[in-house]
Scaffold this motif. Structure first.
Motif, mmCIF file in Angstrom:
data_model
loop_
_atom_site.group_PDB
_atom_site.id
_atom_site.type_symbol
_atom_site.label_atom_id
_atom_site.label_comp_id
_atom_site.label_asym_id
_atom_site.label_seq_id
_atom_site.Cartn_x
_atom_site.Cartn_y
_atom_site.Cartn_z
ATOM 1 N N GLY A 18 0.813 -1.217 0.000
ATOM 2 C CA GLY A 18 0.000 0.000 0.000
ATOM 3 C C GLY A 18 0.841 1.258 0.000
ATOM 4 N N VAL A 19 1.908 1.268 0.801
ATOM 5 C CA VAL A 19 2.803 2.431 0.850
ATOM 6 C C VAL A 19 3.509 2.623 -0.482
ATOM 7 N N ALA A 20 3.957 1.519 -1.089
ATOM 8 C CA ALA A 20 4.608 1.591 -2.398
ATOM 9 C C ALA A 20 3.653 2.173 -3.435
ATOM 10 N N GLY A 21 2.401 1.740 -3.380
ATOM 11 C CA GLY A 21 1.397 2.281 -4.292
ATOM 12 C C GLY A 21 1.194 3.767 -4.099
ATOM 13 N N ASN A 22 1.194 4.220 -2.847
ATOM 14 C CA ASN A 22 1.059 5.653 -2.550
ATOM 15 C C ASN A 22 2.216 6.449 -3.132
ATOM 16 N N LEU A 23 3.445 5.954 -2.951
ATOM 17 C CA LEU A 23 4.629 6.663 -3.433
ATOM 18 C C LEU A 23 4.655 6.732 -4.957
ATOM 19 N N LEU A 24 4.311 5.618 -5.598
ATOM 20 C CA LEU A 24 4.306 5.588 -7.062
ATOM 21 C C LEU A 24 3.181 6.460 -7.624
ATOM 22 N N ALA A 25 2.048 6.504 -6.917
ATOM 23 C CA ALA A 25 0.943 7.349 -7.361
ATOM 24 C C ALA A 25 1.347 8.824 -7.319
ATOM 25 N N PHE A 26 2.166 9.193 -6.332
ATOM 26 C CA PHE A 26 2.621 10.577 -6.223
ATOM 27 C C PHE A 26 3.398 10.987 -7.477
ATOM 28 N N VAL A 27 4.187 10.055 -8.012
ATOM 29 C CA VAL A 27 4.930 10.327 -9.247
ATOM 30 C C VAL A 27 3.962 10.674 -10.377
ATOM 31 N N LEU A 28 2.842 9.963 -10.431
ATOM 32 C CA LEU A 28 1.851 10.217 -11.475
ATOM 33 C C LEU A 28 1.108 11.517 -11.222
ATOM 34 N N PHE A 29 0.874 11.836 -9.952
ATOM 35 C CA PHE A 29 0.151 13.069 -9.626
ATOM 36 C C PHE A 29 0.925 14.308 -10.058
#
Length: 235
Positions: A18-29
């Motif tokens: 879940g944390v990895a998904g959050n960090l990677l999503a930030f890159v997309l944001f």
């Protein structure tokens, strides 16, 4: 290993995904930032469209609500990632409205109001009409529908790459981040035994793999042009 140790390891792996998904999503944001720098510098929205950011805002709001404890227990990382995403989309929309011409400004303001109205109705209905676990089912189906509708963007890009045999509008690192984010949340959904998370992100991961395969197939024959994509979106 004791039962407590297994549960601890299981919980750690789930949170890590879940944390990895959050960090990677930030890159997309943050990926549309160059587009909005250009808008601010030129003081015009030019030919850019604000609609994808409207759709993304609604998607983030619905998924944020699904992750809240009042709807679903134990998946707060879904709420955190989508709350951050909603803030970014709202900022992009505000910038777009500031620099748009009068006609597009009115249109975007109307759509923004419609998004918040739809979200308010979803929150009201889910609280007043549904009780757990039906509340989770109601919001979960809405979130899946919203996420799947967001796949129109990667499908468009895939079709564009195949037709033009060029990866100009499909940056490698963005495609990689999209794939890894979808994979992370797919694994997170499996750990949480939540098909409303695993299924759409599993589809997103498959689309990510297709994008990466196409990149390696067409990158050598592509003529690289120093233009940014008009929209970089996420699942």
């Amino acid at each position: 290993m004791s039962e407590g140790g297994l549960f601890s390891t299981y919980s750690f792996c789930s949170d890590a995904a879940g944390v990895a998904g959050n960090l990677l999503a930030f890159v997309l944001f943050v990926s549309p930032i160059p587009t909005f720098r250009r808008i601010i510098r030129s003081r015009s929205t030019e030919e850019f469209s604000g609609l994808p950011y409207i759709y993304a805002l609604l998607n983030c709001l619905i998924c944020f609500w699904y992750g809240m404890p009042i709807v679903s227990s134990g998946i707060i990382l879904i709420a955190t990632v989508n709350s951050v995403g909603a803030i970014f989309q709202l900022i992009y929309i505000i910038i777009f409205i500031i620099y748009a011409d009068k006609k597009r400004k009115v249109k975007m303001l109307g759509l923004l109001l419609a998004v918040f109205s739809v979200f308010a109705i979803i929150v009201f209905v889910s609280i007043r009409v549904f009780e757990p676990p039906n509340r989770q089912l109601f919001v979960g189906y809405l979130s899946v529908f919203s996420l799947i509708s967001m796949f129109a963007s990667p499908l468009f890009i895939i079709n564009l790459v195949i037709r033009t045999k060029s990866v100009e509008y499909m940056p490698f690192y963005l495609s990689l981040a999209t794939f890894l984010m979808s994979l992370s949340f797919f694994v997170y959904g499996l750990f949480k035994q939540d098909s409303f998370i695993s299924v759409p992100n599993g589809i997103g991961a498959i689309l990510g793999i297709i994008q990466l395969v196409l990149y390696f197939c067409y990158s050598r024959s592509s003529v690289e042009v120093s233009r940014r994509p008009l929209l970089e979106s996420y699942a």
